[in-house]
Design a protein around this motif. Structure first.
Motif, PDB file in Angstrom:
ATOM      1  N   UNK A   1       0.800  -1.219   0.000  1.00  0.00           N
ATOM      2  CA  UNK A   1       0.000   0.000   0.000  1.00  0.00           C
ATOM      3  C   UNK A   1       0.838   1.276   0.000  1.00  0.00           C
ATOM      4  N   UNK A   2       2.151   1.136   0.019  1.00  0.00           N
ATOM      5  CA  UNK A   2       3.016   2.322   0.040  1.00  0.00           C
ATOM      6  C   UNK A   2       2.809   3.202  -1.187  1.00  0.00           C
ATOM      7  N   UNK A   3       2.328   2.610  -2.281  1.00  0.00           N
ATOM      8  CA  UNK A   3       2.090   3.373  -3.504  1.00  0.00           C
ATOM      9  C   UNK A   3       1.033   4.457  -3.305  1.00  0.00           C
ATOM     10  N   UNK A   4       0.250   4.351  -2.246  1.00  0.00           N
ATOM     11  CA  UNK A   4      -0.791   5.343  -1.988  1.00  0.00           C
ATOM     12  C   UNK A   4      -0.208   6.723  -1.714  1.00  0.00           C
ATOM     13  N   UNK A  16      -9.103  -5.756  -2.515  1.00  0.00           N
ATOM     14  CA  UNK A  16      -9.728  -7.073  -2.585  1.00  0.00           C
ATOM     15  C   UNK A  16      -8.671  -8.159  -2.742  1.00  0.00           C
ATOM     16  N   UNK A  17      -8.842  -9.197  -1.960  1.00  0.00           N
ATOM     17  CA  UNK A  17      -8.061 -10.428  -2.064  1.00  0.00           C
ATOM     18  C   UNK A  17      -6.553 -10.188  -1.919  1.00  0.00           C
ATOM     19  N   UNK A  18      -6.113 -10.231  -0.679  1.00  0.00           N
ATOM     20  CA  UNK A  18      -4.692 -10.054  -0.380  1.00  0.00           C
ATOM     21  C   UNK A  18      -4.194 -11.182   0.529  1.00  0.00           C
ATOM     22  N   UNK A  19      -4.353 -12.447   0.100  1.00  0.00           N
ATOM     23  CA  UNK A  19      -4.009 -13.588   0.964  1.00  0.00           C
ATOM     24  C   UNK A  19      -2.530 -13.682   1.325  1.00  0.00           C
ATOM     25  N   UNK A  20      -1.656 -13.108   0.516  1.00  0.00           N
ATOM     26  CA  UNK A  20      -0.225 -13.188   0.802  1.00  0.00           C
ATOM     27  C   UNK A  20       0.236 -12.084   1.750  1.00  0.00           C
ATOM     28  N   UNK A  21      -0.647 -11.155   2.044  1.00  0.00           N
ATOM     29  CA  UNK A  21      -0.306 -10.048   2.947  1.00  0.00           C
ATOM     30  C   UNK A  21      -0.958 -10.295   4.303  1.00  0.00           C
ATOM     31  N   UNK A  75     -12.936  -9.835   6.306  1.00  0.00           N
ATOM     32  CA  UNK A  75     -11.620  -9.301   6.649  1.00  0.00           C
ATOM     33  C   UNK A  75     -11.636  -9.006   8.142  1.00  0.00           C
ATOM     34  N   UNK A  76     -10.650  -9.553   8.866  1.00  0.00           N
ATOM     35  CA  UNK A  76     -10.648  -9.395  10.315  1.00  0.00           C
ATOM     36  C   UNK A  76      -9.318  -8.807  10.800  1.00  0.00           C
TER      37      UNK A  76
END
Length: 194
Positions: A1-4, A16-21, A75-76
């Motif tokens: 998310x650093x690109x933000x 959406x869908x960030x299973x590796x993070x 998402x928890x």
């Protein structure tokens, strides 16, 4: 998310869908000062699978002064639970979906932010489904039910479950308490929650 940090002017963000993070850190989102809509979700194919994605905490969202709409689907948080969400006073609407969030979580946020939309104890289903037993009333949805508890209920055939759910909401100090709808007629329940 650093690109933000390079996109500080965005107003809506869908992650959406960030299973590796595992334990995704939302801290870089604070760079988006104009952000008014945020969605955190799994893939639609995961619905009903019991799979979840994990973020570190909702705490960074407290600094988003323009955040109006928050949707969280499967998402928890690993830390802080729902506590930071009670501090986001700019929110107009929140949608907390799936098994992790309980009725008491809904009530706690609604009590802290009474004008927020989307945290009612009972809602109309997003599709009409008439009770298969009595064939008279459309079913209602009990939000934040306990695991394996029935969440789609008929206001006539499942009145005990509805009353118990409303009693839980009142005990958790949800706002409003809806105590006057305990033992209500099916018609009254549909008028209020349908």
């Amino acid at each position: 998310l650093d690109i933000l940090s390079e996109h500080q002017d965005i107003e809506a963000l869908f992650i959406r869908h960030f299973p590796k993070a595992e334990g995704l850190d939302l801290s870089p989102i604070v760079n988006c000062k104009l952000l008014s809509e945020l969605s955190l979700s799994t893939l639609p194919g995961w619905d009903g699978s019991g799979k979840t994605l994990k973020i570190k905490s909702f705490a960074p969202l407290v600094d988003l002064e323009n955040l109006k709409d928050l949707r969280v689907l499967d998402v928890i948080p690993l830390e802080d639970g729902i506590e930071p969400l009670k501090e986001i006073k700019s929110l107009n609407e929140i949608n907390l979906a799936r098994k992790f969030y309980q009725l008491e979580d809904y009530a706690a946020i609604k009590s802290a932010c009474p004008n927020i939309q989307g945290l009612e104890p009972i809602t109309q289903m997003n599709f009409k489904s008439t009770c298969s037993k009595c064939s008279k009333y459309p079913e209602l949805h009990l939000e934040g039910t306990k695991p394996r508890a029935r969440s789609y209920v008929c206001p006539k055939c499942n009145i005990k479950a509805i009353n118990k759910h409303l009693e839980r909401w009142a005990k958790a100090e949800g706002s409003p308490s809806y105590e006057e709808f305990i033992d209500a007629t099916p018609e009254e329940l549909h008028k209020q929650f349908g």
